[in-house]
Design a protein around this motif. Structure first.
Motif, mmCIF file in Angstrom:
data_model
loop_
_atom_site.group_PDB
_atom_site.id
_atom_site.type_symbol
_atom_site.label_atom_id
_atom_site.label_comp_id
_atom_site.label_asym_id
_atom_site.label_seq_id
_atom_site.Cartn_x
_atom_site.Cartn_y
_atom_site.Cartn_z
ATOM 1 N N GLU A 1 0.908 -0.973 0.065
ATOM 2 C CA GLU A 1 -0.053 -0.057 -0.219
ATOM 3 C C GLU A 1 0.871 1.042 -0.057
ATOM 4 N N GLU A 2 0.790 2.063 -0.920
ATOM 5 C CA GLU A 2 1.404 3.373 -1.177
ATOM 6 C C GLU A 2 0.553 4.313 -1.184
ATOM 7 N N GLY A 3 0.107 5.092 -0.452
ATOM 8 C CA GLY A 3 -0.972 6.401 -0.350
ATOM 9 C C GLY A 3 -2.104 5.701 -0.845
ATOM 10 N N ASP A 4 -2.625 6.166 -2.104
ATOM 11 C CA ASP A 4 -4.002 5.767 -2.504
ATOM 12 C C ASP A 4 -3.794 4.754 -3.721
ATOM 13 N N GLU A 5 -2.509 3.972 -3.826
ATOM 14 C CA GLU A 5 -2.286 3.109 -4.708
ATOM 15 C C GLU A 5 -1.962 1.600 -3.975
ATOM 16 N N LEU A 6 -2.332 0.661 -5.062
ATOM 17 C CA LEU A 6 -1.775 -0.829 -4.400
ATOM 18 C C LEU A 6 -0.987 -0.974 -5.399
ATOM 19 N N VAL A 7 0.105 -1.618 -4.966
ATOM 20 C CA VAL A 7 1.346 -2.125 -5.750
ATOM 21 C C VAL A 7 1.349 -3.812 -5.697
ATOM 22 N N PHE A 8 1.055 -4.482 -6.960
ATOM 23 C CA PHE A 8 1.025 -5.644 -6.841
ATOM 24 C C PHE A 8 2.559 -6.352 -7.447
ATOM 25 N N SER A 9 2.916 -7.247 -6.663
ATOM 26 C CA SER A 9 4.305 -8.098 -7.317
ATOM 27 C C SER A 9 4.240 -9.514 -7.010
ATOM 28 N N GLY A 10 4.779 -10.304 -7.879
ATOM 29 C CA GLY A 10 5.013 -11.947 -7.521
ATOM 30 C C GLY A 10 4.947 -12.456 -8.992
ATOM 31 N N ARG A 11 4.732 -13.762 -8.752
ATOM 32 C CA ARG A 11 4.869 -14.583 -10.040
ATOM 33 C C ARG A 11 3.738 -15.615 -10.061
ATOM 34 N N LYS A 12 3.254 -15.925 -11.020
ATOM 35 C CA LYS A 12 2.090 -17.155 -11.030
ATOM 36 C C LYS A 12 2.548 -18.099 -12.018
ATOM 37 N N SER A 13 2.271 -19.206 -11.962
ATOM 38 C CA SER A 13 3.078 -20.285 -12.809
ATOM 39 C C SER A 13 1.986 -20.651 -13.985
ATOM 40 N N SER B 1 -1.507 -20.589 -21.319
ATOM 41 C CA SER B 1 -1.583 -20.470 -20.079
ATOM 42 C C SER B 1 -0.345 -20.493 -19.363
ATOM 43 N N GLY B 2 0.635 -19.974 -19.667
ATOM 44 C CA GLY B 2 1.922 -20.158 -19.258
ATOM 45 C C GLY B 2 2.193 -19.171 -18.052
ATOM 46 N N SER B 3 3.529 -19.029 -17.765
ATOM 47 C CA SER B 3 3.739 -18.252 -16.375
ATOM 48 C C SER B 3 3.756 -16.751 -16.631
ATOM 49 N N VAL B 4 3.818 -15.858 -15.468
ATOM 50 C CA VAL B 4 3.667 -14.663 -15.516
ATOM 51 C C VAL B 4 4.390 -14.041 -14.411
ATOM 52 N N GLU B 5 5.252 -12.970 -14.640
ATOM 53 C CA GLU B 5 5.859 -12.135 -13.464
ATOM 54 C C GLU B 5 4.794 -10.836 -13.386
ATOM 55 N N ILE B 6 4.572 -10.454 -12.267
ATOM 56 C CA ILE B 6 3.775 -9.117 -11.927
ATOM 57 C C ILE B 6 4.909 -8.544 -11.238
ATOM 58 N N ARG B 7 5.292 -7.140 -11.781
ATOM 59 C CA ARG B 7 6.428 -6.478 -11.199
ATOM 60 C C ARG B 7 5.908 -4.907 -11.114
ATOM 61 N N ASP B 8 5.383 -4.755 -10.002
ATOM 62 C CA ASP B 8 5.299 -3.473 -9.400
ATOM 63 C C ASP B 8 3.792 -2.886 -10.190
ATOM 64 N N VAL B 9 2.992 -3.496 -10.594
ATOM 65 C CA VAL B 9 1.871 -3.035 -11.115
ATOM 66 C C VAL B 9 1.069 -2.299 -10.261
ATOM 67 N N ARG B 10 0.727 -1.049 -10.578
ATOM 68 C CA ARG B 10 -0.039 0.047 -9.829
ATOM 69 C C ARG B 10 -1.535 0.083 -9.966
ATOM 70 N N VAL B 11 -2.304 0.133 -8.982
ATOM 71 C CA VAL B 11 -3.877 0.116 -9.139
ATOM 72 C C VAL B 11 -4.071 1.072 -8.059
ATOM 73 N N ASN B 12 -5.036 1.925 -8.437
ATOM 74 C CA ASN B 12 -5.797 2.826 -7.554
ATOM 75 C C ASN B 12 -6.502 2.073 -6.407
ATOM 76 N N TRP B 13 -6.453 2.521 -5.250
ATOM 77 C CA TRP B 13 -7.186 2.000 -4.134
ATOM 78 C C TRP B 13 -8.755 1.784 -4.636
ATOM 79 N N ALA B 14 -9.222 3.092 -5.271
ATOM 80 C CA ALA B 14 -10.468 3.053 -5.723
ATOM 81 C C ALA B 14 -10.864 2.023 -6.760
ATOM 82 N N ASP B 15 -9.973 1.399 -7.363
ATOM 83 C CA ASP B 15 -10.444 0.126 -8.117
ATOM 84 C C ASP B 15 -10.148 -0.991 -7.569
ATOM 85 N N ALA B 16 -9.951 -1.116 -6.190
ATOM 86 C CA ALA B 16 -9.811 -2.284 -5.581
ATOM 87 C C ALA B 16 -11.274 -3.115 -5.684
ATOM 88 N N ALA B 17 -11.273 -4.394 -6.175
ATOM 89 C CA ALA B 17 -12.772 -4.755 -6.520
ATOM 90 C C ALA B 17 -13.667 -5.110 -4.975
#
Length: 416
Positions: free
Chosen positions: A151-163, A214-230
């Motif tokens: 959580e960075e202010g009004d933003e959420l920052v997603f990071s990680g990996r999915k296979s 359906s391969g793997s993906v790296e999520i590197r500091d993807v930013r989302v506004n808190w207002a868009d958190a479902a």
């Protein structure tokens, strides 16, 4: 030279609907899906072997109107129900199981806003994807570690990996799910796929369902506004039983593209038998053509009866879950949700068993020459065998058994 779907689309195949009115009935949309399935079936084996990202196949889905089947009419969508969507998935998978899966996952993720988001968020997401004919993918795999959300202010920052991230590079929007750092709070968000922070490995190279990206993906500091958190209001999630319908809804997506794959196997095999299988000349009751052989008539009769029964069960389950998916979200009870999940589990375990039987038995009914790679009958078994391992079918049997013997419904999890 044999024309592939890639060549065909670029020469106008997908423009066949340019001047045609969009279907106005559920039956019309199912017919449209069958037409798409027929187009895909023509070179499904060749495309499966090439194992290229299905950009052109997705364009076919978009131009046919199937991508916006569930989209609101006011934004240019068909405004259809899930009951129709399940049949559409099945019809497309009959021609190409991979593309049927892509479409089915898209429908689930396109509905993700309705499952968990606020009314305002739902309206924004549905207008966005429907007006732009966007395809959804999803970097949501519960067996992997959760994405971490800072959580960075009004933003959420997603990071990680999915296979696994079905839709991958061919999607326009990607659903992310992670856990807010230092809490057990899960957050869903929908983000544009084309951004530097989403990096697909392009490493999907499996036995079947090869064109699902359906391969793997790296999520590197993807930013989302808190207002868009479902589903969050003032950073607090608003829970409903309805939120948990994502799992039974997609389990029935699975079952329907399994059925489509099995139907495709039976249709392809029966056409081969009529046209190319030779009668057996050493049985003492010689026939002029293979289609009159008693054991082939018996075999096809057995397999078709199984698929007709499976179709009836899946259609009944589809009607049940469609009714609650389109009803006011606050009305769904835990008991009703569980009863629907059990019915879907029963349908899934039946089509897995019957579908694999069909995809294997067709070789006995077509003959030794049908094992030629040029025929490609193996694609149906490979596709069904691959995805039916998604989660252990034994647990579906247990869920049904607990309902029958103990009157218990399954507790919602990522797989029930």
């Amino acid at each position: 030279m044999t024309m592939t779907i890639t060549d065909s689309v670029t020469t106008g195949l997908a423009d066949r609907w340019r001047d045609a009115a969009a279907p106005h009935t559920s039956a019309g949309w199912i017919d449209r899906a069958r037409e798409v399935g027929d187009i895909l079936a023509a070179d499904a084996v060749e495309r499966d072997r090439a194992n290229l990202a299905p950009f052109t196949e997705v364009e076919l889905l978009k131009r046919s109107g199937l991508v916006t089947l569930l989209g609101p009419r006011e934004h240019g969508g068909a405004g259809e129900t899930w009951d129709t969507a399940y049949r559409v998935i099945r019809a497309v998978a009959r021609g190409d199981g991979s593309i049927g899966q892509l479409l089915g996952y898209h429908y689930l993720w396109a509905w993700a806003a309705r499952l968990v988001a606020t009314d305002e968020q739902i309206s924004a997401v549905e207008e966005l994807y429907t007006r732009n004919t966007f395809l959804f993918g999803g970097a949501v795999n519960p067996r992997d570690s959760d994405l971490v959300i800072r959580e960075e202010g009004d933003e959420l920052v997603f990071s990680g990996r999915k296979s696994f991230s079905t839709g991958g590079r061919v999607s326009d929007l990607t659903v992310l799910e992670g856990v807010l750092e230092g809490t057990d709070t899960h957050v869903f968000a929908i983000v544009p796929t084309a951004q530097e922070g989403i990096v697909f490995a392009g490493d999907w190279d499996n036995l079947g369902q090869r064109l699902t990206e359906s391969g793997s993906v790296e999520i590197r500091d993807v930013r989302v506004n808190w207002a868009d958190a479902a589903g969050f209001v003032d950073k607090q999630f608003q829970p409903l039983v309805y939120n948990t319908l994502n799992v039974p809804a997609i389990q029935l997506v699975f079952a329907n593209f399994y059925l489509g794959i099995a139907q495709g196997a039976l249709e392809t095999a029966s056409a081969y038998t009529r046209e190319r299988t030779r009668p057996w000349p050493y049985g003492g009751d010689d026939k002029a053509r293979a289609a009159d052989e008693w054991y082939l008539l018996e075999g096809y009769g057995e397999l078709q009866s199984r698929l007709w029964a499976d179709e009836a069960l899946l259609d009944a389950a589809g009607a049940e879950i469609s009714a609650v998916l389109h009803a006011p979200r606050e009305e769904l009870t835990e008991r009703r949700r569980g009863e629907i999940a059990v019915r879907i589990a029963a349908g899934k375990l039946r089509i897995v068993d019957d579908g694999l039987e069909v995809a294997s038995k067709v070789f006995e009914l077509t003959g030794a020459r049908a094992t030629s790679n040029a025929v490609g009958l193996d694609i149906f078994w490979r596709n069904l065998r691959t995805h039916s391992l998604h989660d252990p079918i034994a647990y579906k049997k247990r869920e049904v058994g607990e309902y029958v013997l103990l009157n218990q419904v399954p507790t919602p999890t990522w797989y029930t």
